[in-house]
Design a protein around this motif. Structure first.
Motif, PDB file in Angstrom:
ATOM      1  N   SER A   1      38.353   3.268  14.576  1.00 45.11           N
ATOM      2  CA  SER A   1      37.540   2.313  15.334  1.00 45.11           C
ATOM      3  C   SER A   1      37.366   1.024  14.546  1.00 45.11           C
ATOM      4  O   SER A   1      37.176   1.048  13.328  1.00 45.11           O
ATOM      5  CB  SER A   1      36.159   2.899  15.661  1.00 45.11           C
ATOM      6  OG  SER A   1      35.331   1.918  16.265  1.00 45.11           O
ATOM      7  N   SER A   2      37.388  -0.089  15.249  1.00 43.25           N
ATOM      8  CA  SER A   2      37.129  -1.389  14.626  1.00 43.25           C
ATOM      9  C   SER A   2      35.634  -1.683  14.521  1.00 43.25           C
ATOM     10  O   SER A   2      35.247  -2.725  13.993  1.00 43.25           O
ATOM     11  CB  SER A   2      37.826  -2.492  15.419  1.00 43.25           C
ATOM     12  OG  SER A   2      37.391  -2.486  16.769  1.00 43.25           O
ATOM     13  N   ASP A   3      34.789  -0.809  15.050  1.00 48.90           N
ATOM     14  CA  ASP A   3      33.330  -0.883  14.930  1.00 48.90           C
ATOM     15  C   ASP A   3      32.771  -2.169  15.547  1.00 48.90           C
ATOM     16  O   ASP A   3      33.437  -2.812  16.362  1.00 48.90           O
ATOM     17  CB  ASP A   3      32.906  -0.730  13.466  1.00 48.90           C
ATOM     18  CG  ASP A   3      31.551  -0.047  13.313  1.00 48.90           C
ATOM     19  OD1 ASP A   3      30.529  -0.694  13.590  1.00 48.90           O
ATOM     20  OD2 ASP A   3      31.529   1.137  12.936  1.00 48.90           O
ATOM     21  N   ASN A   4      31.547  -2.551  15.143  1.00 45.28           N
ATOM     22  CA  ASN A   4      30.846  -3.618  15.866  1.00 45.28           C
ATOM     23  C   ASN A   4      31.551  -4.980  15.809  1.00 45.28           C
ATOM     24  O   ASN A   4      31.599  -5.703  16.801  1.00 45.28           O
ATOM     25  CB  ASN A   4      29.391  -3.730  15.387  1.00 45.28           C
ATOM     26  CG  ASN A   4      29.255  -3.789  13.886  1.00 45.28           C
ATOM     27  OD1 ASN A   4      29.965  -4.532  13.208  1.00 45.28           O
ATOM     28  ND2 ASN A   4      28.325  -3.008  13.336  1.00 45.28           N
ATOM     29  N   LYS A   5      32.107  -5.330  14.652  1.00 42.38           N
ATOM     30  CA  LYS A   5      32.804  -6.615  14.566  1.00 42.38           C
ATOM     31  C   LYS A   5      34.089  -6.607  15.383  1.00 42.38           C
ATOM     32  O   LYS A   5      34.504  -7.638  15.927  1.00 42.38           O
ATOM     33  CB  LYS A   5      33.086  -6.962  13.106  1.00 42.38           C
ATOM     34  CG  LYS A   5      31.825  -7.285  12.314  1.00 42.38           C
ATOM     35  CD  LYS A   5      32.153  -7.743  10.907  1.00 42.38           C
ATOM     36  CE  LYS A   5      30.879  -8.107  10.149  1.00 42.38           C
ATOM     37  NZ  LYS A   5      31.155  -8.570   8.774  1.00 42.38           N
TER      38      LYS A   5
END
Length: 219
Positions: free
Chosen positions: A205-209
């Protein structure tokens, strides 16, 4: 194995989001200035050997006069749910475990491809640099070590319920627009930790950013 949380049981069993490398190439309109590359990859961190491999391969393609090592800036987005095993330092590979050549090559290839695309797709643009702070009542991020923050002699001291104030709440933005006003892209700096995706989830996952970047590009 995934790099970020340092847990041997944190492995990728599926992909939640794609992981990308993105590159800006800045060059003078008349070629009077050497090009400056700003590259970013959705991985946990950058290591010297990763940057060295990217620069050497770009120099082989474009020439050393166009790609100078000191003018190639490479940074990571710092997701904790990206692949591990691409460092030459054993410490960072313990939880993976070990060095994974195919991971190293995939990251290098993505940065080289993105850099070549940035170079070939240059166009006239206007740059705008701006900064604005979040209001104190916006709970946008928090400080993980309030006691350490409060030991800084120059800061206001905050209580346990004010960890969201004990951070640099400024967001910096560099935007490039074409001459007809079309947004080409943005580089954004804000100190929020990409740990929204828990280590309990076995996903890439690339997460929040990464979600923020994908949202911008979709618009």
């Amino acid at each position: 194995g995934l790099l970020g949380y340092g847990q041997p049981n944190h492995k990728a069993l599926e992909r939640s989001t794609a992981l990308y490398s993105r590159v800006f190439c800045f060059a003078g309109a008349n070629g009077e200035a050497e090009p400056l590359f700003f590259a970013q990859s959705e991985i946990c961190m950058i290591f010297p050997e990763l940057r060295r491999a990217v620069v050497e391969r770009l120099q082989a393609r474009l020439g050393r006069e166009r790609i100078r090592s000191e003018r190639y800036m490479l940074c990571s987005q710092h997701t904790h749910c990206g692949p591990g095993g691409y460092s030459h330092y054993p410490f960072y590979n313990f939880a993976v475990p070990g060095f994974r050549p195919q991971i190293f090559e995939a990251i290098v290839d993505s940065l080289v491809l993105a850099s070549l695309q940035a170079w070939s797709q240059r166009e006239a643009a206007q740059l705008r640099f701006s900064c604005q702070a979040f209001a104190d009542d916006v709970d946008v991020a928090f400080n993980r070590s309030l006691s350490a923050y409060n030991r800084n002699p120059s800061v206001a001291k905050f209580g346990d319920h004010e960890t969201h104030k004990a951070i640099d709440r400024r967001m910096w933005l560099l935007e490039a627009r074409s001459d007809d006003g079309r947004c080409i892209g943005q580089i954004n700096w804000f100190g929020v930790h990409p740990t929204s995706i828990s280590s309990r989830l076995s996903v890439l996952s690339s997460d929040n950013k990464g979600y923020a970047a994908a949202s911008l590009e979709a618009r």
